[in-house]
Write a protein that holds these residues in place. Structure first.
Motif, PDB file in Angstrom:
ATOM      1  N   ALA A 143       0.832  -1.204   0.000  1.00  0.00           N
ATOM      2  CA  ALA A 143       0.000   0.000   0.000  1.00  0.00           C
ATOM      3  C   ALA A 143       0.866   1.253   0.000  1.00  0.00           C
ATOM      4  O   ALA A 143       0.546   2.254  -0.660  1.00  0.00           O
ATOM      5  N   TRP A 144       1.972   1.209   0.736  1.00  0.00           N
ATOM      6  CA  TRP A 144       2.902   2.347   0.738  1.00  0.00           C
ATOM      7  C   TRP A 144       3.444   2.610  -0.659  1.00  0.00           C
ATOM      8  O   TRP A 144       3.537   3.759  -1.085  1.00  0.00           O
ATOM      9  N   MET A 145       3.799   1.564  -1.382  1.00  0.00           N
ATOM     10  CA  MET A 145       4.341   1.736  -2.723  1.00  0.00           C
ATOM     11  C   MET A 145       3.294   2.319  -3.669  1.00  0.00           C
ATOM     12  O   MET A 145       3.617   3.148  -4.534  1.00  0.00           O
ATOM     13  N   VAL A 146       2.043   1.895  -3.513  1.00  0.00           N
ATOM     14  CA  VAL A 146       0.968   2.494  -4.325  1.00  0.00           C
ATOM     15  C   VAL A 146       0.838   3.973  -4.002  1.00  0.00           C
ATOM     16  O   VAL A 146       0.766   4.825  -4.899  1.00  0.00           O
ATOM     17  N   PHE A 147       0.804   4.289  -2.716  1.00  0.00           N
ATOM     18  CA  PHE A 147       0.718   5.693  -2.316  1.00  0.00           C
ATOM     19  C   PHE A 147       1.900   6.481  -2.866  1.00  0.00           C
ATOM     20  O   PHE A 147       1.722   7.578  -3.417  1.00  0.00           O
ATOM     21  N   ALA A 148       3.114   5.951  -2.719  1.00  0.00           N
ATOM     22  CA  ALA A 148       4.314   6.667  -3.153  1.00  0.00           C
ATOM     23  C   ALA A 148       4.252   6.986  -4.639  1.00  0.00           C
ATOM     24  O   ALA A 148       4.567   8.107  -5.059  1.00  0.00           O
ATOM     25  N   GLY A 149       3.849   6.009  -5.450  1.00  0.00           N
ATOM     26  CA  GLY A 149       3.800   6.222  -6.890  1.00  0.00           C
ATOM     27  C   GLY A 149       2.767   7.248  -7.309  1.00  0.00           C
ATOM     28  O   GLY A 149       3.035   8.104  -8.166  1.00  0.00           O
ATOM     29  N   VAL A 150       1.590   7.175  -6.700  1.00  0.00           N
ATOM     30  CA  VAL A 150       0.526   8.110  -7.074  1.00  0.00           C
ATOM     31  C   VAL A 150       0.802   9.497  -6.512  1.00  0.00           C
ATOM     32  O   VAL A 150       0.629  10.514  -7.200  1.00  0.00           O
ATOM     33  N   TRP A 151       1.257   9.566  -5.257  1.00  0.00           N
ATOM     34  CA  TRP A 151       1.506  10.877  -4.642  1.00  0.00           C
ATOM     35  C   TRP A 151       2.623  11.628  -5.347  1.00  0.00           C
ATOM     36  O   TRP A 151       2.511  12.825  -5.600  1.00  0.00           O
ATOM     37  N   VAL A 152       3.718  10.937  -5.677  1.00  0.00           N
ATOM     38  CA  VAL A 152       4.819  11.638  -6.340  1.00  0.00           C
ATOM     39  C   VAL A 152       4.369  12.137  -7.717  1.00  0.00           C
ATOM     40  O   VAL A 152       4.818  13.193  -8.181  1.00  0.00           O
ATOM     41  N   THR A 153       3.464  11.415  -8.354  1.00  0.00           N
ATOM     42  CA  THR A 153       2.974  11.819  -9.669  1.00  0.00           C
ATOM     43  C   THR A 153       2.026  12.999  -9.594  1.00  0.00           C
ATOM     44  O   THR A 153       2.165  13.983 -10.337  1.00  0.00           O
TER      45      THR A 153
END
Length: 431
Positions: A143-153
């Motif tokens: 879930a952290w990796m999903v958040f990281a990818g979407v948030w940075v974008t």
């Protein structure tokens, strides 16, 4: 036999020297993310150290790929390649940096553009990694990796465009007149606001109370702080993208301000709690590094030290706000990065050379600094809160209470940070 003559290599130009410094600075900044992993990893409980460090290393892997693919395009578009002028660039304008591979002299790779892209990629990486400290001990890695990818974008790349995209065709915050030399708003306020939002969305840890978790490995945290300070010279001085006097000023401020902040934190800690601690020293240094980041190009070293000692003292008090207000910011991302970023950003409007209110330049600069910090705060907080809520309601962001108590390392990663030899008496050793 006649000697073989080789054509003399062209002399290095000032641009080549600047690009070399930028690549060295980028390597220093990249080292800061493992520094964050050590800094955070030492402060969590022993059963969460792998989980904590993996969030930083996951950020390196994911964000580096996304930045090269389209993040550079979104943040550093120019002219017609803006998707929304001053706000965000077309993600396909420099997709995978393909134009930069042939835009140099005689169709060769563009040294300066690629060096700058690499430098900025490391900023995106560490900004994401900083957020993870707010949700330590209770987040799922996937879930952290999903958040990281979407948030940075959706958040970081546009904010980087606002702040770091310079020139007449640059981002709106830069054009508004905000001085953010190396990322007080784009990195620290941005990460702090997102960390606060996630801490609220994920809720408190089991047994949330002051003193609930003591750092399990203090030397690890001190090592992390040391790596952060070392890498921060590239972070700040490298942001000039040139070998000149401004870079030297940024460098000396990166030495002086965190040193003063360390003293400020330790004085408050001694007065408040009766003891000056090594964790306090490390946290004080980081708070000073945060505060000087936006201001390192515009403060004299004296005022840099004043900023440092104020920030260290204020942040030493601010980290206790979570106990009073009830939000579980596990490793004080809000108290150090958010508060420190705000202090450093506003301090420019008060004591910045050539623009500070106390130097007779009026309140306009202070107002500009406030607007820039407030815009990033609002955008990052609400974006992260919405994204975190969606992830929690769909795939689940937080581990179960049972898994949290058992230890995130084993339940999420199937590993232990400190595996005892089978021949040893495990009961005799406390990690």
């Amino acid at each position: 036999m006649a000697p073989i003559l080789h054509a003399a290599a062209p002399a290095a130009t000032a641009t080549d020297l600047n690009s070399l410094w930028l690549m060295v600075a980028a390597a220093l900044v990249l080292l800061m993310t493992p520094g964050v992993a050590f800094f955070y990893g030492g402060m969590v409980k022993a059963k969460s150290v792998i989980s904590m460090m993996m969030m930083s290393f996951g950020a390196i892997a994911l964000v580096a790929v996304l930045f090269v693919l389209y993040g550079y395009s979104m943040a550093f578009s120019q002219g017609s390649s803006w998707a929304i002028p001053g706000i965000v660039g077309n993600p396909f304008a420099s997709f995978a940096l393909i134009p930069q591979l042939t835009s140099g002299a005689d169709g060769a790779p563009d040294l300066n553009a690629l060096a700058f892209a690499g430098f900025q990629a490391t900023f995106a990486i560490i900004t994401v990694a900083l957020i993870s400290g707010a949700i330590a001990d209770r987040a799922k890695f996937g879930a952290w990796m999903v958040f990281a990818g979407v948030w940075v974008t959706l958040v970081y790349f546009p904010v980087a465009a606002w702040v770091f995209n310079l020139g007449d065709d640059g981002g709106w915050i830069q054009g508004f007149g905000v001085n953010d030399f190396a990322g007080g708003t784009a990195v620290h306020i941005n990460a702090g606001a997102a960390g606060l939002a996630l801490a609220i969305v994920l809720g408190r840890r089991v047994g949330f109370a002051k003193g609930m978790v003591k750092p399990h490995n203090v030397p690890l945290t001190l090592l992390g702080a040391s790596l952060l300070w070392f890498g921060w010279f590239g972070f700040n001085a490298g942001s000039e993208a040139a070998v000149d006097g401004v870079a030297a000023l940024a460098w000396i401020n990166t030495l002086a301000a965190p040193a003063a902040a360390t003293l400020g934190w330790l004085i408050v800690e001694k007065l408040k709690d009766g003891k000056a601690t090594s964790i306090g020293a490390a946290s004080g240094a980081v708070s000073g590094l945060v505060a000087i980041t936006p201001a390192c190009n515009i403060l004299t070293p004296f005022w840099g030290m004043v900023l440092g000692i104020i920030t260290g003292a204020v942040c030493a008090l601010a980290v206790d706000l979570k106990w009073r207000l009830g939000f579980d910011d596990s490793l004080d991302v809000v108290g150090i990065h958010f508060v420190g970023g705000w202090i450093g950003t506003l301090f420019i409007g008060l004591f910045g050379t050539g623009r500070g209110l106390f130097f007779g330049f009026g309140p306009a600069s202070l107002g500009q600094q406030f607007v820039g910090a407030a815009a990033v705060t609002v955008f990052s907080f609400f974006s992260a809160a919405l994204l975190g809520w969606i992830i929690q309601k769909t795939i689940g962001f937080r581990v179960t209470s049972e898994d949290e108590v058992a230890g995130v390392d084993n339940t999420v990663h199937g590993e232990e940070g400190y595996l005892l030899d089978d021949r040893e008496d495990a009961s005799a050793i406390r990690v």
